[in-house]
Design an enzyme around this catalytic site. Sequence first.
Site, PDB file in Angstrom:
ATOM      1  N   SER A  19      47.052  35.119  31.084  1.00  0.00           N
ATOM      2  CA  SER A  19      46.575  34.476  32.295  1.00  0.00           C
ATOM      3  C   SER A  19      47.784  33.921  33.069  1.00  0.00           C
ATOM      4  O   SER A  19      48.659  34.682  33.444  1.00  0.00           O
ATOM      5  CB  SER A  19      45.553  33.402  31.958  1.00  0.00           C
ATOM      6  OG  SER A  19      44.814  33.042  33.093  1.00  0.00           O
ATOM      7  N   ASP A  72      37.324  41.584  34.129  1.00  0.00           N
ATOM      8  CA  ASP A  72      37.863  40.236  34.297  1.00  0.00           C
ATOM      9  C   ASP A  72      37.429  39.631  35.631  1.00  0.00           C
ATOM     10  O   ASP A  72      37.783  40.139  36.692  1.00  0.00           O
ATOM     11  CB  ASP A  72      39.390  40.297  34.219  1.00  0.00           C
ATOM     12  CG  ASP A  72      40.044  38.932  34.089  1.00  0.00           C
ATOM     13  OD1 ASP A  72      39.408  37.925  34.450  1.00  0.00           O
ATOM     14  OD2 ASP A  72      41.195  38.870  33.615  1.00  0.00           O
ATOM     15  N   HIS A 120      38.312  38.271  30.847  1.00  0.00           N
ATOM     16  CA  HIS A 120      39.557  37.507  30.915  1.00  0.00           C
ATOM     17  C   HIS A 120      39.998  37.138  29.501  1.00  0.00           C
ATOM     18  O   HIS A 120      39.734  36.054  28.998  1.00  0.00           O
ATOM     19  CB  HIS A 120      39.351  36.258  31.753  1.00  0.00           C
ATOM     20  CG  HIS A 120      40.636  35.624  32.201  1.00  0.00           C
ATOM     21  ND1 HIS A 120      41.561  36.285  32.974  1.00  0.00           N
ATOM     22  CD2 HIS A 120      41.160  34.393  31.971  1.00  0.00           C
ATOM     23  CE1 HIS A 120      42.591  35.488  33.220  1.00  0.00           C
ATOM     24  NE2 HIS A 120      42.368  34.339  32.616  1.00  0.00           N
TER      25      HIS A 120
END
Length: 649
Positions: free
Chosen positions: A494, A576, A608
Amino acid sequence: MRIDRRFLLLPASLVGSIALLPLATPPALAELPPLIPRAVLFGNPVKASPEISPDGRRLAYLAPDRNNVLGIWVRTIGKTDDHLVASDPKRPIRNITWQPDSKHILFGQDKAGDENFHVYQTDLATLRKHDLTPYAGVRAGIDDVDPAYPNTMLVDMNRRDKRVFDVYRMDLRSGTLTMDTQNPGNVQGWAADNAMHIRAAVQSNDDGSTQILVRDTVSSPWRTLVKASADDQVVPEAFSPDNSALYVASSIGVNAAQLLRYDLKTGQSSVVYADPTFDVGGVATDPRTHQVVAVNVERDRSQWQVLDPSYAADFARLSHIHAGDFSFTSTTANGRRWVVSYLVDNGPVSSYIYDRTTKSAKFLFVSRPALLKYTLAHMQPITYRASDGLTIHGYLTLPAGVAPTHLPMVLFVHGGPWARDSWGYSAYPQWLANRGYAVLQVNYRGSTGYGKQFLNAGDRQWAGTMHQDLLDAKAWAVAQGYADPQRVAIMGGSYGGYATLAGVAFSPDAFVAGVDIVGPSNLNTLLASIPPYWSTGVAQFHKRMGEDPNFLNTQSPLFKADQIKVPLLIGQGANDPRVNKRESDQIVAAMRKNNQPVEYVVFPDEGHGFARPENNRRFNAATEAFLGKYLGGRVEPASAAESIEAFLH
């Protein structure tokens, strides 16, 4: 009570690429303890997340089903009648909530990582599973359940308007859902009082400021209790037992968020607990009386400050039951028995049932007993001075059995970025240390928990001083003699994936390789594709990241892709909702246009981060081979089941 504190780009879990042949083992690596198999580190826990029923008779926990997918199991306390009560054929279940009647289990589940979670109910007598929020494209979550109201649940959903969450009241016997509190369009979180009435709300404003709204009854008008500037934070923590006061974590007028008690009638506040440097991290309440009994502050390690003297003996006893930092996972309705979990840095999580009456604890289980056979590394808190003099905190994990000098190192960057790394067992640093790498985790400026000055120092600095903090971390590790400057890789998920891309694009000579997991490459397209239900956080995104498209381009690794000259491994989930697949597609296309080395793995059934164990194993096997090739650490050969050939793009 459930309040969204921040909007995270953080992955649900971090998770290989082509299987490379292992290198010959250098002499130094031969001194390492036995290799810990990836299956032990990253396979499913044997048992995890224990939750005691409100009546104290049963225990629920997560464990693999016959298909090796995490499901919910229940057993009668004192017996061995463990049985599976809820499962999903593909995606692991990762949360458990007891219904107040102790006869049903509630849990949330999405599909293929889309994060449109539904609330499910399982009847323990019939094992019938029922979707309580069966609305396509809608995200739902449990706001509140309370044993005092056994047939009621408060649920928040963006059913009416995909941008915001309203609160619904559900009759758990019939499944009937009625609107309880409608979102005016700018509320990002709700709080129910001890009578299960929505009495507080966190409102976000266009200028990035927030305010806590309260009302005397559900039919009374809302009024502002406290307003915080965009640089401050206010978070409702709990109502007082009689609902006349609200406990709030607030940084207004101070650096570190302190715990305040607001009288709702007068609006006057008093300080309950404060630390000059570290933010209050949450409170513990008595489930029967609703009294706030302790406050948690995470310094280098998690620590509890007891507020209620009648609990002092309990916290003292808990500190001696097992080594490590403890947390509470659940309690009985009468508050007599608690499930307590202990986190250490060099072993699995251990869980106990603690009895307040007898001050005794009964061992339940460790999450990963196979780890007990291996030598794990210790995680040590560290600090260093950044280039501009700011003190940065972090954690260093050094391989066991070898001299801690001139080692290959992985700079492992946390996601968020408005989050932090913490002390305690984590599979990733243990895995990397076992392969022979020093592992440095940095709570760079912009990380949470260190006060608002430290948090706000990261504003508009994604490719600026936040990036420099990571370069300074590498320089510190080299100056201390821990790291070989020619053998340092950067890795993260991320925001940590963004930091990896920024590290190799903006400082092309700093690292020898990078592993990016669901990281954004273009901040303009990232902001343009955020989920609609993050609408109440857009102002904070602009404050923290910037708003001008030209400025955001200067912060985006995509536009410096031609500067990248070290190999990259990139992992992405096709579904995602936070970091759209386009973010990885763009940087991969740019690198390949410039004939730069990149390996790209896309899982069609992930979002994600990678939740399915099969995908975790595949990506981790590839990561291990990738790092072994470029850093020289140990490599466990990939099995046939860990092949990622079908997922290479």
